[in-house]
Write a protein that holds these residues in place. Sequence first.
Motif, PDB file in Angstrom:
ATOM      1  N   TYR A  53      -5.900  -5.062  17.594  1.00 35.73           N
ATOM      2  CA  TYR A  53      -5.199  -4.780  16.352  1.00 35.73           C
ATOM      3  C   TYR A  53      -3.768  -4.338  16.545  1.00 35.73           C
ATOM      4  O   TYR A  53      -3.048  -4.136  15.600  1.00 35.73           O
ATOM      5  N   VAL A  98      -9.270   0.009   9.158  1.00 34.32           N
ATOM      6  CA  VAL A  98      -8.682   1.115   8.397  1.00 34.32           C
ATOM      7  C   VAL A  98      -9.690   2.246   8.255  1.00 34.32           C
ATOM      8  O   VAL A  98      -9.368   3.409   8.481  1.00 34.32           O
ATOM      9  N   HIS A 140     -10.094   4.081  11.412  1.00 40.64           N
ATOM     10  CA  HIS A 140      -8.923   4.911  11.663  1.00 40.64           C
ATOM     11  C   HIS A 140      -8.949   6.166  10.783  1.00 40.64           C
ATOM     12  O   HIS A 140      -8.691   7.276  11.264  1.00 40.64           O
ATOM     13  N   ILE A 141      -9.273   5.993   9.523  1.00 42.28           N
ATOM     14  CA  ILE A 141      -9.345   7.130   8.598  1.00 42.28           C
ATOM     15  C   ILE A 141     -10.429   8.104   9.067  1.00 42.28           C
ATOM     16  O   ILE A 141     -10.218   9.316   9.105  1.00 42.28           O
ATOM     17  N   LEU A 196      -9.182  10.120  12.048  1.00 48.37           N
ATOM     18  CA  LEU A 196      -8.218  11.168  11.675  1.00 48.37           C
ATOM     19  C   LEU A 196      -8.923  12.335  10.977  1.00 48.37           C
ATOM     20  O   LEU A 196      -8.597  13.501  11.204  1.00 48.37           O
ATOM     21  N   MET A 218      -8.989  16.141  12.304  1.00 53.00           N
ATOM     22  CA  MET A 218      -8.487  17.239  11.488  1.00 53.00           C
ATOM     23  C   MET A 218      -9.543  18.352  11.400  1.00 53.00           C
ATOM     24  O   MET A 218      -9.252  19.523  11.602  1.00 53.00           O
ATOM     25  N   LEU A 277      -0.049   6.202  11.800  1.00 51.70           N
ATOM     26  CA  LEU A 277      -0.361   7.266  10.870  1.00 51.70           C
ATOM     27  C   LEU A 277      -0.498   8.536  11.679  1.00 51.70           C
ATOM     28  O   LEU A 277      -1.323   8.616  12.575  1.00 51.70           O
ATOM     29  N   ASP A 278       0.339   9.510  11.412  1.00 52.76           N
ATOM     30  CA  ASP A 278       0.135  10.745  12.143  1.00 52.76           C
ATOM     31  C   ASP A 278      -0.662  11.711  11.282  1.00 52.76           C
ATOM     32  O   ASP A 278      -0.932  11.461  10.116  1.00 52.76           O
ATOM     33  N   MET A 279      -1.043  12.814  11.897  1.00 46.90           N
ATOM     34  CA  MET A 279      -1.933  13.748  11.229  1.00 46.90           C
ATOM     35  C   MET A 279      -1.302  14.365   9.994  1.00 46.90           C
ATOM     36  O   MET A 279      -1.966  14.609   9.009  1.00 46.90           O
ATOM     37  N   PHE A 305      -1.613  12.072   7.154  1.00 46.53           N
ATOM     38  CA  PHE A 305      -3.004  12.014   6.740  1.00 46.53           C
ATOM     39  C   PHE A 305      -3.382  13.232   5.897  1.00 46.53           C
ATOM     40  O   PHE A 305      -4.015  13.110   4.856  1.00 46.53           O
ATOM     41  N   ARG A 306      -2.970  14.415   6.349  1.00 47.09           N
ATOM     42  CA  ARG A 306      -3.268  15.642   5.593  1.00 47.09           C
ATOM     43  C   ARG A 306      -2.674  15.578   4.195  1.00 47.09           C
ATOM     44  O   ARG A 306      -3.310  15.973   3.221  1.00 47.09           O
ATOM     45  N   LEU A 362      -4.684  13.210   2.123  1.00 46.84           N
ATOM     46  CA  LEU A 362      -6.001  13.780   1.810  1.00 46.84           C
ATOM     47  C   LEU A 362      -5.896  14.800   0.680  1.00 46.84           C
ATOM     48  O   LEU A 362      -6.721  14.838  -0.228  1.00 46.84           O
ATOM     49  N   LEU A 385      -7.174   6.509   0.084  1.00 42.15           N
ATOM     50  CA  LEU A 385      -6.432   6.904   1.290  1.00 42.15           C
ATOM     51  C   LEU A 385      -5.734   5.700   1.906  1.00 42.15           C
ATOM     52  O   LEU A 385      -4.568   5.770   2.292  1.00 42.15           O
ATOM     53  N   SER A 386      -6.457   4.585   1.971  1.00 41.25           N
ATOM     54  CA  SER A 386      -5.858   3.367   2.533  1.00 41.25           C
ATOM     55  C   SER A 386      -4.631   2.968   1.726  1.00 41.25           C
ATOM     56  O   SER A 386      -3.602   2.596   2.278  1.00 41.25           O
ATOM     57  N   VAL A 432      -2.132   1.264   4.415  1.00 39.41           N
ATOM     58  CA  VAL A 432      -2.665   0.682   5.645  1.00 39.41           C
ATOM     59  C   VAL A 432      -3.683  -0.418   5.356  1.00 39.41           C
ATOM     60  O   VAL A 432      -4.585  -0.641   6.115  1.00 39.41           O
ATOM     61  N   SER A 433      -3.506  -1.083   4.207  1.00 40.74           N
ATOM     62  CA  SER A 433      -4.501  -2.091   3.878  1.00 40.74           C
ATOM     63  C   SER A 433      -4.237  -3.415   4.579  1.00 40.74           C
ATOM     64  O   SER A 433      -5.081  -4.289   4.623  1.00 40.74           O
ATOM     65  N   PHE A 481      -0.669  -1.679  11.523  1.00 38.08           N
ATOM     66  CA  PHE A 481      -0.902  -1.208  12.879  1.00 38.08           C
ATOM     67  C   PHE A 481       0.174  -1.735  13.820  1.00 38.08           C
ATOM     68  O   PHE A 481       0.106  -1.600  15.010  1.00 38.08           O
TER      69      PHE A 481
END
Lengths: 87, 191
Positions: free
Chosen positions: A20, A51, A54-55, A58, A62, B103-105, B108-109, B112, B158-159, B164-165, B170
């Motif tokens: 990927y 995806v 990956h989600i 993460l 976390m 995608l870094d943390m 993502f946070r 979310l 989230l996607s 990130v779809s 990537f």
Amino acid sequence: MRGAEGVVVPEVGLHCNFNYNNKENHMRDSNGTKAGTCADATPPPKSGQTVNTHIGSLLRQMFDGVVHEPIPDKIQDLIKDLERRPK
Amino acid sequence: MSDVSETPLPAKQAMLRLIPNLRAFAVSLCGDMERADDLVQETLLKAWDHIGSFQEGTNLRAWLFTILRNTYFSECRRRRREVEDDGSKAAVLAVHPGQQGHLDMQDFRRALNLLPVDQREALVLVGAAGFSYEEAANISNCAVGTIKSRVNRARAKLSEMLDVSASSDFGPDAATEAIVARAGSGGGRRS
């Protein structure tokens, strides 16, 4: 598991010939114009699977990050108080 | 499931061992460490005082998570916080990857925390805390189908928010690709 170009890819839901990190490779695989090399010839991956993987990764990172943090002093103090309470 | 919850310890001792898990769930719910610690403290106090109502042999971890999430939602109702958000915030705000194609943390946070809280809760219970759909449904006091649907919607949102779809997420992002394409059309195309 290793991709066609020696890149380690997650085990879950990924075709073994899929890398990927390589968009061109991915598109060719998705269009079915590039033959896979796996004996079991699993269907090519959908980007949604990647995806979700990956989600999920993460999310666990976390959560586990907080789980492994030391317990803060105010909660330690509360624990001491609770343990001192009469049974 | 965590081995911690299955340790044959007296309930109070087992409860203390679950504090790290409770903190992780709390911070996932409220998105704020300080508030999360307050929530954990309140949860521990309630659980300690009502330990008699816990049935030995049942899932202590799920019991504590239930107390924590009920405490959180009660507090939100009291404070009239914006937990009733229907996802419109998420629709307006897209969180794009901070670095090229990764995608870094932090991204993502942020993403979310923009999810409606019921979806965030379902995703964390199933995807991070390791509860089954059935256990998550019991904790959230809703049907199993509702939990499944919330998890799916959370993943989809989230996607979408993280953009990130597409497979290109990537690799280089759209802006980078455009620059590369422009540079390529001016000669010196990359092979």
